[in-house]
Motif scaffolding. Structure first.
Motif, PDB file in Angstrom:
ATOM      1  N   ALA A 148       3.034  -5.351   7.007  1.00 20.67           N
ATOM      2  CA  ALA A 148       1.857  -4.790   7.685  1.00 20.67           C
ATOM      3  C   ALA A 148       1.473  -3.462   7.066  1.00 20.67           C
ATOM      4  CB  ALA A 148       2.146  -4.602   9.166  1.00 20.67           C
ATOM      5  N   LEU A 149       0.183  -3.287   6.908  1.00 18.72           N
ATOM      6  CA  LEU A 149      -0.361  -2.046   6.372  1.00 18.72           C
ATOM      7  C   LEU A 149      -1.199  -1.400   7.467  1.00 18.72           C
ATOM      8  CD1 LEU A 149      -0.260  -0.699   3.598  1.00 18.72           C
ATOM      9  CD2 LEU A 149      -2.308  -1.952   2.981  1.00 18.72           C
ATOM     10  N   ARG A 150      -0.780  -0.198   7.851  1.00 19.00           N
ATOM     11  CA  ARG A 150      -1.491   0.495   8.947  1.00 19.00           C
ATOM     12  C   ARG A 150      -2.565   1.428   8.378  1.00 19.00           C
ATOM     13  NH1 ARG A 150       3.642  -0.414  10.838  1.00 19.00           N
ATOM     14  NH2 ARG A 150       3.869  -0.756  13.041  1.00 19.00           N
ATOM     15  N   ASN A 151      -3.243   2.134   9.290  1.00 24.71           N
ATOM     16  CA  ASN A 151      -4.270   3.105   8.903  1.00 24.71           C
ATOM     17  C   ASN A 151      -5.336   2.496   7.993  1.00 24.71           C
ATOM     18  OD1 ASN A 151      -3.002   5.261  10.241  1.00 24.71           O
ATOM     19  ND2 ASN A 151      -1.559   5.441   8.536  1.00 24.71           N
ATOM     20  N   MET A 152      -5.867   1.383   8.440  1.00 27.49           N
ATOM     21  CA  MET A 152      -6.891   0.715   7.648  1.00 27.49           C
ATOM     22  C   MET A 152      -8.248   0.791   8.343  1.00 27.49           C
ATOM     23  SD  MET A 152      -5.102  -0.289   5.183  1.00 27.49           S
ATOM     24  CE  MET A 152      -6.493  -0.986   4.358  1.00 27.49           C
ATOM     25  N   ALA A 153      -9.292   0.625   7.547  1.00 30.90           N
ATOM     26  CA  ALA A 153     -10.648   0.538   8.105  1.00 30.90           C
ATOM     27  C   ALA A 153     -11.311  -0.709   7.531  1.00 30.90           C
ATOM     28  CB  ALA A 153     -11.443   1.780   7.727  1.00 30.90           C
ATOM     29  N   LEU A 154     -12.238  -1.261   8.292  1.00 29.43           N
ATOM     30  CA  LEU A 154     -12.948  -2.447   7.827  1.00 29.43           C
ATOM     31  C   LEU A 154     -14.427  -2.102   7.697  1.00 29.43           C
ATOM     32  CD1 LEU A 154     -12.193  -5.452   7.289  1.00 29.43           C
ATOM     33  CD2 LEU A 154     -13.036  -5.948   9.583  1.00 29.43           C
ATOM     34  N   LEU A 155     -14.967  -2.328   6.502  1.00 28.57           N
ATOM     35  CA  LEU A 155     -16.392  -2.076   6.297  1.00 28.57           C
ATOM     36  C   LEU A 155     -17.097  -3.413   6.379  1.00 28.57           C
ATOM     37  CD1 LEU A 155     -15.536   0.190   3.383  1.00 28.57           C
ATOM     38  CD2 LEU A 155     -16.940   0.965   5.287  1.00 28.57           C
TER      39      LEU A 155
ATOM     40  N   GLY B 267       2.455  -3.066   2.533  1.00 33.32           N
ATOM     41  CA  GLY B 267       3.164  -2.195   3.471  1.00 33.32           C
ATOM     42  C   GLY B 267       4.666  -2.346   3.612  1.00 33.32           C
ATOM     43  N   ALA B 268       5.309  -3.340   2.958  1.00 32.62           N
ATOM     44  CA  ALA B 268       6.776  -3.426   3.086  1.00 32.62           C
ATOM     45  C   ALA B 268       7.360  -2.186   2.412  1.00 32.62           C
ATOM     46  CB  ALA B 268       7.311  -4.693   2.433  1.00 32.62           C
TER      47      ALA B 268
ATOM     48  N   ILE C 112      10.095  -1.105  -1.399  1.00 32.83           N
ATOM     49  CA  ILE C 112       9.820  -0.656  -2.770  1.00 32.83           C
ATOM     50  C   ILE C 112       8.412  -0.044  -2.806  1.00 32.83           C
ATOM     51  CG2 ILE C 112       9.802  -1.282  -5.220  1.00 32.83           C
ATOM     52  CD1 ILE C 112      11.084  -3.929  -4.521  1.00 32.83           C
ATOM     53  N   TYR C 113       8.308   1.088  -3.489  1.00 33.99           N
ATOM     54  CA  TYR C 113       6.998   1.731  -3.682  1.00 33.99           C
ATOM     55  C   TYR C 113       6.157   0.814  -4.593  1.00 33.99           C
ATOM     56  CZ  TYR C 113       3.870   5.622  -5.005  1.00 33.99           C
ATOM     57  OH  TYR C 113       2.793   6.438  -5.225  1.00 33.99           O
ATOM     58  N   PRO C 114       4.960   0.391  -4.152  1.00 31.41           N
ATOM     59  CA  PRO C 114       4.245  -0.676  -4.856  1.00 31.41           C
ATOM     60  C   PRO C 114       4.117  -0.564  -6.382  1.00 31.41           C
ATOM     61  CG  PRO C 114       3.124  -0.142  -2.820  1.00 31.41           C
ATOM     62  CD  PRO C 114       4.248   0.843  -2.944  1.00 31.41           C
TER      63      PRO C 114
END
Ligand code: ADP
Ligand code: ASP
Ligand code: MG
Length: 458
Positions: free
Chosen positions: A304-311, A254-255, A258-260
């Motif tokens: 930080a990476l937002r908009n995540m889900a945990l399965l 999420g930084a 730079i685009y990953p």
């Protein structure tokens, strides 16, 4: 030969564009300059397209785009090139208006049309920058950045792109070349595509790697890669040096600097990346290489990476965890869903993996299908998805030798009222991450930044 990429923030106003001109014209070696659309324009292009689709008024937004481009051309392009540049940009703007009209008429905005709409940003900024910089030549990136379909996305066809870049810029031909970033074309149909939001960095990296550039300079609006997002933690510090792997981890988690996908092609060719500030060109910036000076502490940075889900899969998992891991991983990979984190609780009754929220329903289906026999036989109890989560990642090559970091992080967060839903296991890796509620991102970053950068312990 150097490749320089200027982001939207660097090409947003006449003042910033004049900085770009100065920076480029003061370099006495061959350069390829990659530019984004004028700052904020891509967002506006999309918002206006949505308005047109919904039958709302779009003309005033379009008028503002015309005004903004004309104003910039008047202020930065030399007199003798102004008319030709206005004509080029006006042709594009008229084409854009026809497209908005069409979208409104049909009341539809299919993905291919949206790709066409967003392409206007870089198609307009690149001719302006090329006209502004003395002796520069303009190149059209969809001619040499090629994509292919991968599930429902377009991804770069790297070997073909490399071939096309070598043809576009034959050995010894590069002097001062300018091209738009982000946009590309489909290898089969030739229709216009793009490399994803923020993709100009990646365009620059593909060019740098294909032509063996000496360095890839990413010019933006901060003095370098910071220890974390400065908008959330104002005390974040500039990182002088970091490794490719550290930057890759921070950017995938999420930084935004730079685009990953950018890092891989230059990493592969061992071409250093520098993060530099268009508004403060004297600042040394950050240098990303494979042999950086070691960090003083254990951690190089946080993101930080937002908009995540945990399965989460619950049940008697003691049976065969490595097999669970590979089955889950493959089940998601078959659907083109990237898995960002995997954890297994100590009690061996819970096994979790994180995916982007947008993928969560498909991921859930894929896992239910994969584990259907186990669910039926009762070995597994249930699989469920939790949404509105985020991952905070703590990254540092020095962490490979450290132990107890994950536990220390979780303990500190709990003391401050934040209860991570999952934490990545410690291994010999560069990254430790925790899954938290989305609304806890800011507090988590502040607490952990304090822990690793201000407490004597680290
Ligand atoms: P550009 O338009 O140049 O591509 P971006 O907005 O994509 O710029 O990226 C630069 C922005 O990233 C900075 O303005 C900064 O606010 C933000 N940012 C987030 N995390 C970091 C970080 N760790 N270091 C530096 N900048 C960061
Ligand atoms: N203009 C595109 C975007 O805003 C690409 C880029 O800026 O890198 O996403
Ligand atoms: Mg960017």
């Amino acid at each position: 030969m150097r490749v320089l990429k200027f982001g939207g923030t660097s090409v947003g106003t006449p003042e910033s564009l004049l900085n770009v001109k100065n920076i480029v014209e003061n370099i006495n070696e061959p350069v390829i300059v990659v530019v984004s659309a004028l700052g904020g324009l891509t967002d506006r292009l999309i918002a206006t397209a949505n308005n047109a689709r919904d039958g709302k008024e779009w003309k005033s937004d379009w008028d503002a785009m015309v005004e903004r481009h004309h104003n910039i051309i008047r202020q930065v392009v030399p007199d003798n090139m102004q008319d030709a540049t206005v004509e080029t940009v006006d042709n594009l703007l008229n084409d854009l208006a026809r497209n908005y009209e069409g979208i409104q008429l049909l009341g539809q905005l299919p993905p291919q049309t949206l790709d066409l709409i967003v392409s206007f940003g870089e198609r307009m900024s690149a001719p302006i920058v090329a006209a502004m910089i003395h002796d520069a030549r303009l190149h059209y990136s969809p001619d040499f950045i090629k994509t292919e379909r991968w599930f429902d996305r377009n991804i770069a066809d790297v070997p073909l792109t490399e071939e096309c870049i070598l043809k576009e810029f034959p050995a010894g031909s590069v002097r001062r070349e300018v091209t738009g970033g982000f946009i590309s074309s489909d290898r089969e149909s030739g229709i216009i595509t793009n490399l994803g939001r923020g993709g100009s960095d990646y365009t620059a990296a593909l060019i740098a790697a294909a032509l063996d550039a000496s360095v890839l300079d990413i010019w933006t609006d901060v003095d370098g890669f910071l220890t974390t997002d400065p908008r959330i933690v104002p005390s974040a510090r500039i990182i002088d040096e970091m490794s490719f792997v550290e930057s890759m981890e921070l950017c995938s988690f999420g930084a935004k600097v730079i685009y990953p996908p950018t890092i891989y092609p230059v990493f592969h060719k061992n071409i250093p990346i520098r993060i530099l500030n268009t508004f403060n060109p004297q600042a040394p910036g950050t240098r990303i290489t494979d042999t950086p000076a070691p960090a003083k502490g254990i951690v190089r940075g946080l993101s930080a990476l937002r908009n995540m889900a945990l399965l989460t899969i619950r049940g008697n998992l003691s049976a065969d965890i490595p097999q669970m891991t590979s089955r889950s991983f493959n089940a998601l990979a078959r659907e083109g869903i990237p898995m960002l984190l995997l954890t297994q609780e100590n009690d061996e009754l819970r096994y979790s993996c994180a995916v982007a929220s947008a993928d969560s329903q498909n991921a859930l289906k894929a896992l239910e299908k994969e584990f259907a026999p186990d669910l039926l036989a009762g070995g597994l109890e249930e699989i469920h998805a939790d949404d509105s989560l985020a991952i905070v990642a703590v990254v540092g090559d020095n962490m490979r030798d450290a132990r107890g970091i994950s536990a220390r992080m979780t303990h500190t967060l709990r003391r401050n009222g934040i209860h991570p839903l999952a934490a990545s296991e410690e291994s010999s890796k560069t990254t430790v991450s925790v899954v938290i509620k989305e609304e806890e991102v800011q507090q988590t970053l502040r607490i952990l930044h304090d822990l690793f950068f201000s407490s004597p312990e680290f």
